[in-house]
Design an enzyme around this catalytic site. Structure first.
Site, short mmCIF file in Angstrom:
data_model
loop_
_atom_site.label_atom_id
_atom_site.label_comp_id
_atom_site.label_asym_id
_atom_site.label_seq_id
_atom_site.Cartn_x
_atom_site.Cartn_y
_atom_site.Cartn_z
N ASP A 9 0.86 -1.18 0.00
CA ASP A 9 0.00 0.00 0.00
C ASP A 9 0.90 1.24 0.00
OD1 ASP A 9 0.84 0.38 2.61
OD2 ASP A 9 -1.15 0.24 3.51
N CYS A 66 2.83 -3.40 3.94
CA CYS A 66 2.03 -2.24 4.31
C CYS A 66 2.72 -1.64 5.53
CB CYS A 66 0.56 -2.61 4.54
SG CYS A 66 0.24 -3.73 5.92
N THR A 68 2.35 -2.09 8.82
CA THR A 68 2.74 -3.14 9.78
C THR A 68 3.00 -4.49 9.12
OG1 THR A 68 0.43 -3.77 10.08
CG2 THR A 68 1.32 -2.11 11.60
N HIS A 99 8.90 -24.83 7.50
CA HIS A 99 7.86 -25.61 8.20
C HIS A 99 6.45 -25.36 7.65
CE1 HIS A 99 10.15 -26.67 12.18
NE2 HIS A 99 10.86 -26.94 11.08
N HIS A 134 5.83 -31.84 8.26
CA HIS A 134 5.32 -30.48 8.02
C HIS A 134 4.33 -30.47 6.86
CE1 HIS A 134 8.20 -29.18 10.93
NE2 HIS A 134 9.20 -29.68 10.22
C1 RB5 Z 1 -2.11 2.51 6.62
O1 RB5 Z 1 -2.15 3.67 7.37
C2 RB5 Z 1 -1.92 1.30 7.50
O2 RB5 Z 1 -3.07 1.07 8.25
C3 RB5 Z 1 -1.56 0.10 6.70
O3 RB5 Z 1 -0.40 0.36 5.96
C4 RB5 Z 1 -1.26 -1.18 7.46
O4 RB5 Z 1 -0.36 -0.95 8.50
C5 RB5 Z 1 -2.42 -1.99 7.88
O5 RB5 Z 1 -2.30 -3.12 8.36
#
Ligand code: RB5
Length: 142
Positions: A9, A66, A68, A99, A134
């Site tokens: 993203d 993204c 996180t 695994h 596995h």
């Molecule tokens: C975008 O602000 C953020 O929410 C997205 O990049 C991600 O971290 C969501 O899981």
């Protein structure tokens, strides 16, 4: 060499492009499906798009990012046949292949720096599924 599809993203464009360049210098066949602008977008769109390329065999492995790594991982795992783990360390990046036979890796661009992200990608790509017990467990997931 596996064919690798990349997507992200808006939160991870710079790191995604850096990973694409890193992989190309290693000789990997990389398809970067974007996006290319930092305009706000929705990670499920991009997780699904990359996952579908892996699911239909247009790519062997996917790397998605993204902020996180969590949201785009959740979206990718909704596509049948996709096994995607989010990793912030090299141990898990290796283990999800050895695994869990993961075919996609998710990384959080707001979690890890570029150097660690490169090491995580390398650990994922250099590992091989061990099969055996596995495989039984992975079959149970499917
Ligand atoms: C975008 O602000 C953020 O929410 C997205 O990049 C991600 O971290 C969501 O899981």
């Amino acid at each position: 060499m596996p064919r690798i599809v990349l997507s992200s993203d808006h939160a991870a464009i710079d790191l995604r492009q850096a990973i694409a360049a890193h992989l190309k210098t290693q000789g990997h066949e990389v398809t970067d499906i974007g996006p290319t602008t930092s305009e706000s977008t929705h990670y499920p769109i991009h997780g699904k798009a990359a996952a579908e390329q892996v699911a239909v065999g247009k790519a062997d492995l996917g790397i998605i990012l993204c902020g996180t790594g969590q949201g785009i991982m959740m979206a990718a795992n909704k596509v049948p046949g996709i096994r995607c783990g989010v990793c912030s360390d090299t141990f898990c990046a290796r283990m999800i292949r050895e695994h869990n036979n993961a075919n996609m890796l998710a990384i959080g661009a707001r979690v890890v720096g570029e150097g660690l992200a490169f090491d995580i990608v390398d650990a994922f790509l250099n590992a091989e599924f061990e099969g055996g017990r596995h495989a039984t467990r992975v079959d149970m997931i499917e």
